[in-house]
Design a protein around this motif. Structure first.
Motif, PDB file in Angstrom:
ATOM      1  N   PRO A 372       3.274  -7.788  -5.918  1.00  0.00           N
ATOM      2  CA  PRO A 372       4.156  -8.755  -6.486  1.00  0.00           C
ATOM      3  C   PRO A 372       5.399  -8.245  -7.115  1.00  0.00           C
ATOM      4  N   PRO A 373       6.512  -9.231  -7.488  1.00  0.00           N
ATOM      5  CA  PRO A 373       7.540  -8.651  -8.012  1.00  0.00           C
ATOM      6  C   PRO A 373       7.265  -8.115  -9.405  1.00  0.00           C
ATOM      7  N   ARG A 374       8.112  -6.914  -9.416  1.00  0.00           N
ATOM      8  CA  ARG A 374       8.011  -6.091 -10.845  1.00  0.00           C
ATOM      9  C   ARG A 374       6.772  -5.581 -11.058  1.00  0.00           C
ATOM     10  N   GLY A 375       5.912  -5.337  -9.941  1.00  0.00           N
ATOM     11  CA  GLY A 375       4.548  -4.882 -10.058  1.00  0.00           C
ATOM     12  C   GLY A 375       4.345  -3.418  -9.951  1.00  0.00           C
ATOM     13  N   THR A 376       3.072  -2.870 -10.070  1.00  0.00           N
ATOM     14  CA  THR A 376       3.021  -1.424 -10.102  1.00  0.00           C
ATOM     15  C   THR A 376       2.210  -0.995  -9.145  1.00  0.00           C
ATOM     16  N   VAL A 377       2.654   0.242  -8.693  1.00  0.00           N
ATOM     17  CA  VAL A 377       1.803   1.080  -7.712  1.00  0.00           C
ATOM     18  C   VAL A 377       1.519   2.442  -8.302  1.00  0.00           C
ATOM     19  N   GLU A 378       0.145   2.545  -8.138  1.00  0.00           N
ATOM     20  CA  GLU A 378      -0.339   3.760  -8.750  1.00  0.00           C
ATOM     21  C   GLU A 378      -0.851   4.519  -7.651  1.00  0.00           C
ATOM     22  N   VAL A 379      -0.359   5.932  -7.872  1.00  0.00           N
ATOM     23  CA  VAL A 379      -0.554   6.703  -6.823  1.00  0.00           C
ATOM     24  C   VAL A 379      -1.186   8.150  -7.237  1.00  0.00           C
ATOM     25  N   VAL A 380      -2.303   8.686  -7.057  1.00  0.00           N
ATOM     26  CA  VAL A 380      -3.073   9.620  -7.631  1.00  0.00           C
ATOM     27  C   VAL A 380      -3.393  10.526  -6.592  1.00  0.00           C
ATOM     28  N   LEU A 381      -3.069  11.766  -6.584  1.00  0.00           N
ATOM     29  CA  LEU A 381      -3.425  12.960  -5.828  1.00  0.00           C
ATOM     30  C   LEU A 381      -4.286  14.066  -6.579  1.00  0.00           C
ATOM     31  N   MET A 382      -5.702  14.016  -6.417  1.00  0.00           N
ATOM     32  CA  MET A 382      -6.383  14.965  -6.762  1.00  0.00           C
ATOM     33  C   MET A 382      -7.655  15.546  -6.065  1.00  0.00           C
ATOM     34  N   ARG A 383      -7.512  16.963  -5.831  1.00  0.00           N
ATOM     35  CA  ARG A 383      -8.366  17.631  -5.159  1.00  0.00           C
ATOM     36  C   ARG A 383      -8.657  17.108  -3.531  1.00  0.00           C
ATOM     37  N   GLY A 384      -7.415  16.931  -2.929  1.00  0.00           N
ATOM     38  CA  GLY A 384      -7.337  16.281  -1.588  1.00  0.00           C
ATOM     39  C   GLY A 384      -7.828  15.010  -1.398  1.00  0.00           C
ATOM     40  N   GLU A 385      -7.998  14.125  -2.508  1.00  0.00           N
ATOM     41  CA  GLU A 385      -8.204  12.809  -2.359  1.00  0.00           C
ATOM     42  C   GLU A 385      -7.050  12.074  -2.986  1.00  0.00           C
ATOM     43  N   LEU A 386      -6.272  11.265  -1.853  1.00  0.00           N
ATOM     44  CA  LEU A 386      -5.070  10.664  -2.374  1.00  0.00           C
ATOM     45  C   LEU A 386      -5.304   8.978  -2.356  1.00  0.00           C
ATOM     46  N   THR A 387      -5.273   8.400  -3.590  1.00  0.00           N
ATOM     47  CA  THR A 387      -5.378   6.931  -3.613  1.00  0.00           C
ATOM     48  C   THR A 387      -4.268   6.317  -3.937  1.00  0.00           C
ATOM     49  N   VAL A 388      -3.872   5.193  -3.253  1.00  0.00           N
ATOM     50  CA  VAL A 388      -2.557   4.422  -3.538  1.00  0.00           C
ATOM     51  C   VAL A 388      -3.042   2.855  -3.591  1.00  0.00           C
ATOM     52  N   ARG A 389      -2.680   2.436  -4.923  1.00  0.00           N
ATOM     53  CA  ARG A 389      -3.244   1.115  -5.247  1.00  0.00           C
ATOM     54  C   ARG A 389      -2.069   0.064  -5.878  1.00  0.00           C
ATOM     55  N   ASP A 390      -2.200  -1.256  -5.045  1.00  0.00           N
ATOM     56  CA  ASP A 390      -1.191  -2.114  -5.400  1.00  0.00           C
ATOM     57  C   ASP A 390      -2.173  -3.211  -6.147  1.00  0.00           C
ATOM     58  N   HIS A 391      -1.308  -4.110  -6.832  1.00  0.00           N
ATOM     59  CA  HIS A 391      -1.728  -5.076  -7.616  1.00  0.00           C
ATOM     60  C   HIS A 391      -1.395  -6.487  -6.898  1.00  0.00           C
ATOM     61  N   GLY A 392      -1.503  -6.519  -5.646  1.00  0.00           N
ATOM     62  CA  GLY A 392      -1.086  -7.620  -4.668  1.00  0.00           C
ATOM     63  C   GLY A 392      -2.511  -8.591  -4.477  1.00  0.00           C
ATOM     64  N   PRO A 393      -2.265  -9.473  -3.702  1.00  0.00           N
ATOM     65  CA  PRO A 393      -3.359 -10.420  -3.214  1.00  0.00           C
ATOM     66  C   PRO A 393      -4.760  -9.798  -2.968  1.00  0.00           C
ATOM     67  N   GLY A 394      -4.782  -8.398  -2.560  1.00  0.00           N
ATOM     68  CA  GLY A 394      -5.760  -8.066  -1.723  1.00  0.00           C
ATOM     69  C   GLY A 394      -6.203  -8.507  -0.262  1.00  0.00           C
ATOM     70  N   ILE A 395      -7.128  -7.415   0.235  1.00  0.00           N
ATOM     71  CA  ILE A 395      -7.365  -8.400   1.461  1.00  0.00           C
ATOM     72  C   ILE A 395      -9.002  -8.733   1.542  1.00  0.00           C
ATOM     73  N   PRO A 396      -8.833  -9.754   2.262  1.00  0.00           N
ATOM     74  CA  PRO A 396     -10.323 -10.447   2.176  1.00  0.00           C
ATOM     75  C   PRO A 396     -11.336  -9.450   2.988  1.00  0.00           C
ATOM     76  N   PRO A 397     -12.695  -9.642   2.539  1.00  0.00           N
ATOM     77  CA  PRO A 397     -13.630  -8.586   2.975  1.00  0.00           C
ATOM     78  C   PRO A 397     -13.723  -8.849   4.577  1.00  0.00           C
ATOM     79  N   ASP A 398     -13.736  -9.958   5.171  1.00  0.00           N
ATOM     80  CA  ASP A 398     -13.905 -10.062   6.451  1.00  0.00           C
ATOM     81  C   ASP A 398     -12.760  -9.576   7.308  1.00  0.00           C
ATOM     82  N   GLU A 399     -11.541  -9.241   6.714  1.00  0.00           N
ATOM     83  CA  GLU A 399     -10.518  -8.668   7.307  1.00  0.00           C
ATOM     84  C   GLU A 399     -10.393  -6.936   7.266  1.00  0.00           C
ATOM     85  N   LEU A 400     -11.252  -6.451   6.366  1.00  0.00           N
ATOM     86  CA  LEU A 400     -11.407  -5.176   6.227  1.00  0.00           C
ATOM     87  C   LEU A 400     -11.474  -4.249   7.576  1.00  0.00           C
ATOM     88  N   PRO A 401     -12.469  -4.757   8.220  1.00  0.00           N
ATOM     89  CA  PRO A 401     -12.727  -4.046   9.704  1.00  0.00           C
ATOM     90  C   PRO A 401     -11.761  -3.947  10.810  1.00  0.00           C
TER      91      PRO A 401
END
Length: 463
Positions: A372-401
């Motif tokens: 969203p506007p003026r939102g936050t994106v969190e980026v963490v790299l620790m021991r080979g695991e990179l996570t990128v998180r947004d605070h948007g609307p998300g993805i419905p479970p039936d669309e994840l596959p």
């Protein structure tokens, strides 16, 4: 000659070669057995003949009667039945009772003189017949007695046996050739079916052909491999057709918009009606945006067109944290109003640096796009695991596959720019680096993308 024979053999059909090899192998085996049988039988018959000669002896009266007749000049009567009997004196005098005299050699004279106990050998008589001769000392000690039988008795039997073995061997070889041809035809029937299937696929390009699989032998494995190959080819062709259709659909939108804008500019030039400056700037901005989108789409298609089994470039040990910082700089330019919260620990991976940077940019662009506007994106790299998180609307479970499928776009995101290839490129690049990637709903809303990449040895510091 050997080369011509080899070429002739190689030019024969496989079933003919198998039948011929079977017949030759059986012929060699039968010939070896027949020869062994023939020689063993002859040796046994000769042994029995020698035993018969050793067990035959004349009484002294018969020997003296034979000598008396020879000295009187009368023909002595047969005294040995089917044997030829001959008396040899020490002075070389020979008296024979039989068809033809047998030459008395040194062995017989040695026995007559008491120098040898007996002699057993083969000689020819005066009629030219081969005789097996056994000579022993007469009990009186005055002479040597030779008892002989013709070897023709053995030769006749061996000749009959030879013809029988030859006839049986011939029948066996012919039967083996016929059996080999039958076995070759039966055994190669699955190969014939496979050949017919391959020829059918070659002629019709019908990849739906399948060969029935029976058993667990090599032919069954070959049939399974062929079925798996045709299935893989059919899937590849379907994916190729789908890719072309999807690419054509995605290319049509920017091309249509670009064509419309260019036609407006051309009509303005042809009619002499100037487009207002603001409209012209908007029109040029739209043309530039469409060209940028078209170039990005073509680049994504080129990236995905490379075979999965072929590495995109030379792999080396690269710093993931450094490449991620470069990707973050590019992402900040695309979302200047967003806040990026980062926590990056050093981590080295084995990958191609440009491809890895492109994948990281795609992941971050995805977060920027849905934040969203003026939102936050969190980026963490620790021991080979990179996570990128947004605070948007998300993805419905039936669309994840479907998020990593080529050209797939969420219905809620089809109004946003993009081709639907970004996450497919991410998944491909991460898999080539030996890692995994996934998307999942985040707690409190939004989406979290997780990339796991195996580590590589840290390169030594530069001097």
């Amino acid at each position: 000659m050997t080369g011509r024979l080899r070429n002739w053999f190689r030019s024969r059909p496989l079933r003919s070669r198998l039948a011929l090899l079977t017949a030759v192998a059986v012929a060699v085996a039968v010939a070896a057995v027949s020869l062994a049988c023939w020689f063993l039988t002859r040796a046994q018959l000769e042994h029995e003949l020698d035993s018969s000669l050793r067990n035959t002896s004349l009484n002294p009266d018969s020997v003296q009667s034979l000598l008396r007749d020879c000295r009187l000049g009368t023909t002595p009567p047969p005294v040995g039945g089917s044997y030829t009997v001959q008396v040899v004196l020490a002075n070389g005098f020979v008296c024979t009772s039989g068809k033809a005299a047998i030459p008395a050699g040194a062995g017989e004279l040695a026995v007559a003189r008491g120098q040898l106990e007996y002699v057993l050998h083969t000689v020819k008589d005066d009629d030219g017949r081969e005789m097996r001769v056994y000579t022993y000392a007469d009990p009186t000690g005055l002479s040597a007695v030779s008892i002989a039988r013709p070897l023709s008795e053995i030769d006749n039997s061996m000749s009959t046996l030879g013809w029988v073995l030859l006839l049986v061997s011939g029948i066996g070889v012919v039967g083996a050739g016929a059996a080999g041809l039958w076995v070759a035809r039966t055994g190669l029937e699955p190969v014939n079916r496979l050949t017919d299937a391959v020829e059918h696929v070659t002629a019709t390009e019908d990849l739906a052909v399948r060969i029935p699989v029976e058993g667990e032998d090599e032919i069954a494995r070959l049939s399974r491999s062929f079925n798996a190959m045709t299935a893989a080819l059919a899937t590849s062709r379907d994916r190729q057709a789908q890719l072309i259709a999807d690419a054509g659909h995605e290319l049509r939108t920017p091309l249509t918009s670009l064509r419309t804008n260019v036609e407006l500019l051309a009509r303005s030039e042809e009619t002499g009606r100037a487009i207002p400056p603001d409209d012209r700037r908007a029109l040029m901005a739209s043309v530039k945006a469409q060209m940028t989108e078209l170039a990005a789409l073509i680049g994504d298609l080129q990236e995905l067109a490379r075979p999965d089994a072929v590495q995109p470039g030379p792999l080396g040990v690269v710093p993931l944290h450094t490449i991620l910082r470069t990707a973050l700089d590019r992402a900040r330019l695309r979302g200047p109003e967003l806040t990026f919260v980062t926590d990056l620990a050093p981590w080295y991976v084995r990958a191609e640096s440009p491809a890895l940077e492109r994948a990281l940019v795609n992941v971050l662009d995805n977060a920027v796009k849905f934040s969203p506007p003026r939102g936050t994106v969190e980026v963490v790299l620790m021991r080979g695991e990179l996570t990128v998180r947004d605070h948007g609307p998300g993805i419905p479970p039936d669309e994840l596959p479907h998020v990593f499928d080529r050209f797939w776009r969420s219905p809620s995101a089809r109004s946003l720019p993009g081709s639907g290839l970004g996450l497919s490129i991410v998944a491909r690049t991460v898999q080539q680096a030996g890692g995994t990637v996934s998307l999942a709903p985040a707690e409190g809303g939004g989406t979290v993308a997780t990339l796991r990449l195996p580590g590589a040895p840290t390169p030594p510091p530069e001097l």
